[in-house]
Design an enzyme around this catalytic site. Structure first.
Site, short mmCIF file in Angstrom:
data_model
loop_
_atom_site.label_atom_id
_atom_site.label_comp_id
_atom_site.label_asym_id
_atom_site.label_seq_id
_atom_site.Cartn_x
_atom_site.Cartn_y
_atom_site.Cartn_z
N ASP A 162 -2.81 2.60 -6.14
CA ASP A 162 -1.78 2.67 -5.10
C ASP A 162 -1.71 1.44 -4.21
O ASP A 162 -1.12 1.49 -3.15
CB ASP A 162 -1.99 3.91 -4.25
N GLU A 163 -2.30 0.35 -4.61
CA GLU A 163 -2.18 -0.85 -3.79
C GLU A 163 -2.33 -2.13 -4.59
O GLU A 163 -2.97 -2.15 -5.64
CB GLU A 163 -3.17 -0.83 -2.63
N ASP B 268 0.85 -1.19 0.00
CA ASP B 268 0.00 0.00 0.00
C ASP B 268 0.89 1.24 0.00
O ASP B 268 1.66 1.45 0.93
CB ASP B 268 -0.89 -0.04 1.25
#
Length: 587
Positions: free
Chosen positions: A208-209, A117
């Site tokens: 973003d993860e 993350d």
DNA sequence: GCGGATCAC
DNA sequence: TATGGTGATCCGC
């Protein structure tokens, strides 16, 4: 960080519905208050937020919904009290314990799942391009909403999902930075390329993860998982200058929770044994569990469940409750179970494609149709760009009171043209008028993939039994990683017992006679089969086209489409005067 | 199949 | 002054 002031709401204490009710303040504060959050004084911040918002339409709407939930919860409590009087609780508990034992037998501790993350992604990306921002409180904002607040800004209570004006009220010196999707997309792609080295089947859960299964990599490279994850994070940092946090656990649910543990720029390894897993999960506030949101938290809290460990104490009640409170989900959470294998990334099987926009409330037919037509054109563009069509159209409209309604209609033909979408939307909305509307949306579902290899009709008969979906389209490997609650925690009404059978029998195969002919591959030989690292989609194209797609794909998942910014002026010209103040609540 | 609603990002 | 957009899923009917 648990700061709930009062406990034991469990009694049938009717919360008087004051606007100071803690549940309401929490609701107003938004969804991301609980995250990664060492907030100094949360209740103070919540009060500030309420103060700033007071009197707005949004505020009134939230108050109304909070009140609805208070009523529903009172019903839940009544029902529970009745069960406590009439049911044989010890016997039910024994029954549940048997269920636990069965679930326990399926525990898998062999897989090394990692959730990576990125830290304050949008904010840190901007800092890359503008180092002056370092150490300052700032928020990355799109369409008036904070997408990410810098850590300095978070100290003041600014959070993602918060409107800009509230964030500013909480943090006087807050700097506002507009979202730049190009930059975000570029960095995201770099990150994903690094991660893919460690697991080509990783699941990307946003720009973003991502989730990775490192089991194979660790064996092949004879590495310890912590070292591997450390190395992976170092590489991401080296490539991008951005930091990431990671959670290491035997399944997806736990990994997700763990990645939050040592944020920012840290990692947390949950030991892969039953005792440590249980200890870890039982201490956890239920709100930290994926898919237990604001409402789920409140409902559980009302029956005395604040931590995952509390689930066992109330297991009989949970089991007996209407719709049984998403029992399977809650029980498997209590045991710390979750998905341990990631499905390989295939061409995405989308269930729907939609477009919606918010604008200054309008109430004249002319203005409404104008907006609707615009939405229709947006949707046509997206359907075309992605190569989908569908048979069902859903219209969404939000009144200026923030109440949301939907109307849908299914057809026997494929819908994808603007004129068609507009006309159908109009027919759905017309009977509801007059209304004062602040958002319109259109969505098509019941989809067909126009880019699937042309043998689609054949392939239908070859995929595995268990993976059919209801839409009559071939559902390839589902990429879903997060185990989703099978039922919702929320519903109160109606019937108690009965196993919720979800047996889907043979799907209805109306084979499409009319295939809008789009030439299947014209010159397939010269082009490579590429897989988008973002959506997993397979396509035959050259690198330039792939890159273009990746950029576009990254901008999709995010809060908004950059093109909407350019087109925003379409909404500002609400020419005509609006006389009537009529406000009908449809339905 | 329709409509209300939650949740994640 | 003022609270996004997209997609998936679930429930009751």
């Amino acid at each position: 960080m648990n700061e709930e002031g009062e406990e034991g709401v469990a009694k049938s204490t009717q919360l008087s519905q004051s606007s100071q009710a803690p549940s309401f303040l929490r609701r107003l504060a938004g969804q991301s208050v609980h995250k990664a959050g060492l907030l100094p004084d949360q209740t103070e911040i919540q009060k500030r937020i309420a103060e700033v918002s007071r009197g707005t339409k949004h505020y009134e709407n939230e108050k109304r919904r909070d009140k609805e939930w208070t009523e529903r919860i009172n019903k839940i409590l009544e029902r529970r009290d009745e069960l406590l009087r009439t049911a044989d609780i010890p016997r039910v508990e024994a029954k549940v314990d048997k269920i636990f034992a069965e679930m326990e037998a399926k525990r898998d501790l062999t897989q090394s799942i990692v959730h990576v993350d990125m830290d304050a992604f949008y904010a840190n990306v901007e800092m890359l391009y503008n180092p002056d921002l370092a150490g300052k409180p700032f928020a990355v904002v799109g369409l008036g909403i904070v997408t990410t607040a810098s850590y300095e800004a978070r100290k003041y209570g600014a959070r993602s999902g918060m409107p800009e004006f509230v964030a500013k009220a909480l943090c006087k010196d807050l700097l506002i930075v507009p979202v730049d999707y190009k930059r975000v997309g570029e960095q995201s792609r770099k990150v994903m390329l690094v991660l893919r080295d460690y697991d080509p089947n990783m699941y990307i859960a946003g720009c973003d993860e991502a989730y990775l299964n490192l089991t194979t990599y660790l064996t092949d490279h004879n590495m310890k998982v912590e070292d591997c994850v450390q190395q992976l994070r170092d590489r991401v940092h080296k490539e991008t200058g951005l930091t990431a946090s990671a959670g290491i656990a035997p399944n997806v649910m736990l990994a997700k929770i763990c990645s939050d543990r040592n944020k920012p720029n840290g990692q947390f390894h949950l030991p892969f044994n039953r005792e440590d897993v249980l200890k870890f999960i039982h201490e956890l506030p239920v709100r930290k569990v994926p898919y237990i949101g604001r409402v789920g938290e409140r409902v559980l809290e009302s029956i005395g469940i604040k931590t995952v460990g509390d689930i066992a104490k109330e297991r009989a009640i949970i089991h007996l409750m209407p719709r049984r409170f998403a029992v399977d989900f809650l029980f498997s959470t209590y045991l710390g179970l979750g998905m341990s294998k990631l499905q390989s990334a295939q061409r995405e099987e989308r269930k729907s494609v939609g477009a919606s926009r918010t604008f200054r409330p309008v109430d004249t037919e002319q203005a409404i149709w104008q907006k609707l037509e615009y939405i229709a054109s947006l949707l046509e563009r997206d359907l075309e760009a992605e190569g989908w069509t569908g048979k069902t159209v859903t219209l969404t409209f939000k009144l200026d009171t923030f109440q949301v309604f939907t109307r849908m209609k299914s057809f026997s033909r494929w819908i994808s043209k603007k004129e068609d979408l507009f006309k159908i939307g109009k027919e759905l909305l017309k009977p509801e008028l007059p209304l004062r509307i602040r958002l319109l949306g259109l969505r098509v579902s019941n989809m067909k993939d126009l880019r699937a290899p042309e043998d689609q009709g054949i392939k239908k008969y070859f995929h595995s039994e268990s993976e059919k979906d209801a839409s009559g389209s071939p559902s390839k490997k589902k990429r879903k990683v997060e185990p989703e609650p099978e039922q919702r925690i929320h519903d109160v009404d109606s019937g108690t017992e009965s196993a919720t059978e979800t047996i889907k029998d043979e799907e209805t195969q109306e084979e499409e006679g009319e295939e809008p002919e789009h030439e299947s591959q014209d010159s397939p030989v010269s082009l490579d089969l590429q897989i988008c690292p973002i959506c997993g989609r397979e396509m035959r194209c050259n690198n330039a086209t792939l890159n273009e797609h990746v950029d576009w794909c990254l901008s999709k998942g995010t809060i908004m489409d950059a093109t909407s910014l350019r087109n925003d002026n379409v909404f500002s010209n609400s020419a005509s005067a609006k006389g009537k103040g009529k406000r009908k609540a449809p339905g």
